[in-house]
Design an enzyme around this catalytic site. Sequence first.
Site, short mmCIF file in Angstrom:
data_model
loop_
_atom_site.label_atom_id
_atom_site.label_comp_id
_atom_site.label_asym_id
_atom_site.label_seq_id
_atom_site.Cartn_x
_atom_site.Cartn_y
_atom_site.Cartn_z
N CYS A 12 -12.29 25.55 11.42
CA CYS A 12 -13.26 24.77 12.18
C CYS A 12 -12.91 24.73 13.67
O CYS A 12 -13.15 25.71 14.36
CB CYS A 12 -13.39 23.37 11.56
SG CYS A 12 -14.98 22.64 11.95
N ASP A 63 9.73 8.51 -8.11
CA ASP A 63 9.39 9.48 -7.05
C ASP A 63 9.61 10.89 -7.56
O ASP A 63 10.54 11.15 -8.33
CB ASP A 63 10.34 9.29 -5.84
CG ASP A 63 10.04 8.00 -5.09
OD1 ASP A 63 8.97 7.41 -5.33
OD2 ASP A 63 10.89 7.60 -4.27
N SER A 69 0.85 -1.19 0.00
CA SER A 69 0.00 0.00 0.00
C SER A 69 0.89 1.24 0.00
O SER A 69 2.09 1.15 0.22
CB SER A 69 -0.91 -0.01 1.22
OG SER A 69 -0.12 0.13 2.38
N GLU A 74 -10.17 24.46 2.91
CA GLU A 74 -9.15 23.59 2.30
C GLU A 74 -9.75 22.57 1.33
O GLU A 74 -9.06 22.05 0.46
CB GLU A 74 -8.32 22.88 3.37
CG GLU A 74 -9.04 21.82 4.21
CD GLU A 74 -9.71 22.36 5.47
OE1 GLU A 74 -10.03 23.57 5.49
OE2 GLU A 74 -9.94 21.58 6.42
N HIS A 128 -14.48 24.56 6.16
CA HIS A 128 -13.20 24.00 5.71
C HIS A 128 -12.86 24.48 4.31
O HIS A 128 -13.11 23.76 3.33
CB HIS A 128 -13.26 22.47 5.73
CG HIS A 128 -13.37 21.89 7.09
ND1 HIS A 128 -12.26 21.58 7.85
CD2 HIS A 128 -14.45 21.58 7.85
CE1 HIS A 128 -12.66 21.09 9.03
NE2 HIS A 128 -13.98 21.09 9.05
N THR A 132 12.38 -6.90 -9.89
CA THR A 132 11.06 -6.95 -10.53
C THR A 132 10.18 -8.08 -10.00
O THR A 132 9.00 -8.15 -10.33
CB THR A 132 11.19 -7.13 -12.06
OG1 THR A 132 11.81 -8.39 -12.30
CG2 THR A 132 12.00 -6.03 -12.69
N1 GLN Z 1 -14.86 19.24 17.00
C1 GLN Z 1 -15.46 20.40 16.45
C2 GLN Z 1 -16.93 20.21 16.14
O1 GLN Z 1 -17.40 19.12 16.04
C3 GLN Z 1 -14.72 20.86 15.20
C4 GLN Z 1 -14.82 19.90 14.08
C5 GLN Z 1 -13.77 20.11 13.03
O2 GLN Z 1 -12.74 20.75 13.26
N2 GLN Z 1 -13.98 19.56 11.86
O3 GLN Z 1 -17.64 21.18 16.00
#
Ligand code: GLN
Length: 551
Positions: free
Chosen positions: A387, A242, A15, A520, A518, A190
């Site tokens: 968050c 890589d 993996s 991201e 989030h 191989t």
């Molecule tokens: N633990 C927090 C909540 O449930 C933040 C969650 C998170 O950071 N994704 O609200």
Amino acid sequence: MPEGKYIFVIGGVMSGVGKGIASASIGKILQARGWKVTAVKIDPYINLDAGTMNPLEHGEVFVTDDGDETDQDIGNYERFLDTNIYRSNYMTTGRVYQAVIERERNLEYGGKCVEVVPHIPLEVISRIKKAAQLIQADITIIEIGGTVGEYQNILFLEAARMLKLSQPQDVLFVLVSYLPVPAKIGEMKTKPTQTAVKMLNSAGLQPDFILGRADRPIDEPRKEKIALFCNVHKEEIISAPDTDIVYEIPINFEKDNLSEKILKKFNLEIKPINLADWQTLVAKINNAQTGIKIGIVGKYFETGDFILPDAYISVIESLKYAAWHWGIKPQIHWLNSDAYEDSQRITGLADCDCLVVPGGFGSRGIEGKIAAIKYARENKIPFLGLCYGMQLASIEFARHVCGLSGAQTTEIQPTAEDPIIHVMEEQAEKLAKNQYGNTMRLGEYPCVLKPGSVVAGLYGQLEITERHRHRYEFNNNYRDLLEEAGLFFSGTSPDDQLVEIIELPANIHPFFVGVQFHPEFKSRPLRPHPLFLGLIKAGWALQKNKNAKIL
Ligand code: GLN
């Protein structure tokens, strides 16, 4: 419409060989030739989704627009293909069995004996086809989790075999294998790949291509050996050495003309390739100036003797895109929040040009995170809280600016004196019933920004949508108090009930933003997210300032 085409990507030897990035890269080069591509991830575990898994074990839990909690590879597909991927494109053994059992209960099998084969593989095939039809994909990449030869993914290989049998012209298999170069032997071996192919053969599958992952390209003698023993042509063995920059991988595949070879086998038109944007990105990455130091305070990266950044992959990639956009090389510094529990030891932070406190759960390391946020606020280090990071920034502000020493989140202290962060109403009931799976506030929700705020300036608009994954929220009873003390609630849900963004005004702090969502999950290599752009820009300015002072 003619039937779509399907490429199954399967791992050999071990993996972690990069099947996800390989799948995304194959998708990318076919997309760059003008074909409509989507990607499906199959995880062999029983869990219905990745939501309840410990990130240290399984890596990041990625969240889609439609609120699915998936494996991090869905994030790779979104980033490489620059497209949104949905719940339909993610399946686990648990999901497949659950659907078959439900169908049986509804008498949908018409009284037949429902069997592991063919009913489970047929359900897998029908899900793959649904995902393809959702966007009318010409080509669907299906990544089968795990490694060939293990017990867990055998039914997915069986699904691949059955689909090939019924549509031989429409299905290809790619084996992503590993070729070790043992230090004491000094030669690329191989045999493990030959064994992986034999195991694949015993599942009724013959690879059309072998991607050879190794620390270097595969030389001619080794290619000849693999070709002979694995029953493939030499040109069907693709080197996948890589690389420090994963965004180079599609370009590397094209050096071996992979997209052309795939399209030929499918008998599809070979349209001209356009990877210009991607090549510009790679050039930009290679030309970036030396680094901005970015601190990430987290707790999901140390396991035994190893640092595994997988749990924060979307955050890291988002930071990279933003840095590259500004022509800077990012240098990530892992700051273990456990070590900061004793706030005397905030040593690494002073070196950082900016700080991110990403999402998280539970009590471990949170005092360390709060100490780090306090340091960033007081020392005017650009800060982005994601968050949990936003929730903890609110607690830090309440404690140290408003004097509420008992400020806390009820996630870890249900009877907190000042519950700055408390459980969302609809969540309390679910928690009381131990309903943890797929019950958080998940996926895309709208947010309205305050004119004139830092975030409104960054987004360049007042209405945004972002992806969420949380159970707790800012307690509105404390809004006035914190606002009077200088915290700005610059983004809320459209009904103003839920705090989505907190910030400090630009004249107080160069960049201090916390978001309940989030960002991201929505940042893409060629379209970096505005919040990360803002953070890196402020961090870069700070570094230049520091350097100017030294000179
Ligand atoms: N633990 C927090 C909540 O449930 C933040 C969650 C998170 O950071 N994704 O609200």
